[in-house]
Design an enzyme around this catalytic site. Structure first.
Site, short mmCIF file in Angstrom:
data_model
loop_
_atom_site.label_atom_id
_atom_site.label_comp_id
_atom_site.label_asym_id
_atom_site.label_seq_id
_atom_site.Cartn_x
_atom_site.Cartn_y
_atom_site.Cartn_z
CG HIS A 34 65.13 37.13 27.73
ND1 HIS A 34 65.47 38.68 27.61
CD2 HIS A 34 65.53 36.73 28.89
CE1 HIS A 34 65.99 38.99 28.94
NE2 HIS A 34 65.98 37.98 29.63
CG HIS A 37 69.74 37.95 27.33
ND1 HIS A 37 68.80 37.03 27.45
CD2 HIS A 37 70.46 38.31 28.40
CE1 HIS A 37 69.00 36.86 28.84
NE2 HIS A 37 69.92 37.57 29.34
N GLY A 147 71.84 45.82 30.62
CA GLY A 147 70.44 46.21 30.81
C GLY A 147 70.04 47.01 31.90
CG ASP A 150 70.11 42.92 36.12
OD1 ASP A 150 69.47 42.07 36.90
OD2 ASP A 150 69.70 42.61 34.86
CG LEU A 184 61.21 40.26 27.86
CD1 LEU A 184 61.73 40.08 26.69
CD2 LEU A 184 60.02 39.19 28.21
NE ARG A 187 67.30 34.04 39.16
CZ ARG A 187 68.58 34.71 39.10
NH1 ARG A 187 68.58 35.88 38.65
NH2 ARG A 187 69.79 34.29 39.78
#
Ligand code: AMP
Length: 280
Positions: A34, A37, A147, A150, A184, A187
């Protein structure tokens, strides 16, 4: 763009690129790509001669009751996105090629893998650090992109790379959100429309916490209000709300200049994580 399935083949390609003095950027993902990424891919393409993206749903980072089997795998669309974004090599390993022969070796970053997400996901980060070590060794990357969504993962990987003298530079990339606020995530496809709209409340609550931090509220008051605001979200259950030093992940103190405010929340039965970093 070349699709490579074999770790040995990718390593051979990357070694010959290193010998030609080409810089290599790696973007590790689990696919269902998405805009989050894509922001990592774009950064890698802009900073390196060659970009390698890996798409691999890594079984050893999922607990026995987690969503390994139902994790989305829209591989054709992922291939298209990688091509459109000028990826040079798309690495699609299999469980067989990565862990096929009796696999005995794990990489674990102690302490900071046991807190926050590590409390309810005790084997998760060991799986992540193990697969990322493998990907760094295979790709010989100069830079690898992660990212800040996380955030704990980002700090753990940075520590692993520092502790093990891995030469790859770890680059943290800002959280990409929908206009409505929700971060985003692959999941998010598990969320029903009402739950998704409720989940926007997580970001709104984090923004309030950030404002309170800049207004000089105490850390305990910020945490209490954040918990209260998150519990206003319909059908929500807090996994954790944590305020931590943004560099070390030690519990935050009033003297910290950069404080990570991180949450894990179940909305319905979908577990979502999000965070913001507050600076003095
Ligand atoms: P995943 O495919 O979920 O393992 O994520 C692969 C990489 O993309 C990780 O470094 C994530 O932190 C990053 N990522 C996932 N979602 C986002 C987002 N919304 N914004 C920025 N980076 C993200």
């Amino acid at each position: 763009m070349k699709i490579v399935k074999s770790p040995q083949e990718l390593q051979k390609i990357c070694l010959s690129l290193v010998r030609k003095n080409k810089s290599i950027g790696l973007v590790p993902t689990m696919g269902a790509l998405h805009a989050g990424h894509i922001s990592l891919i774009k950064k890698s393409v802009s900073q390196n001669d060659v970009t390698v993206v890996s798409v691999y749903v890594n079984p050893i980072q999922f607990g026995p009751d987690e969503d390994y089997n139902k994790y989305p795998r829209p591989i054709e669309n992922d291939i298209k996105i990688c091509k459109e974004n000028k990826v040079d090599f798309l690495f699609l390993p299999t469980n067989e090629t990565l862990y096929g022969k009796k696999f005995l070796t794990y990489v674990a970053t102690e302490e900071i893998s046991k807190i926050m997400c590590g409390v309810t996901r005790p084997i998760h980060f060991r799986g992540v650090t193990t697969v990322v070590s493998k990907l760094l060794n295979i790709s010989l990357a100069d830079r690898a992109y992660f990212g800040l969504k996380d955030y704990q993962q980002y700090i753990i990987i940075k520590k692993m790379v520092e502790d093990l003298n891995i030469r790859t530079k770890i680059i943290g990339c800002p959280i990409v959100r929908e206009k409505t606020g929700i971060a985003l995530s692959s999941r998010n496809t598990y969320l029903k429309p009402e739950a998704k709209s409720e989940a926007n409340g997580i970001y709104a609550a984090l923004c309030k916490a950030k404002k309170e931090f800049s207004d000089g509220k105490t850390l305990s008051a910020i945490k209490k209000n954040l918990e209260k605001n998150i519990l206003k979200i319909n059908d929500s259950k807090i996994d954790y709300v944590e305020l931590r030093n943004a560099d070390t992940l030690e519990p935050a103190t009033k003297d910290d200049k950069k404080v990570l405010v991180a949450v894990a929340v179940k909305v319905g039965n979908v577990r979502l994580i999000d965070n913001t970093v507050c600076s003095k």
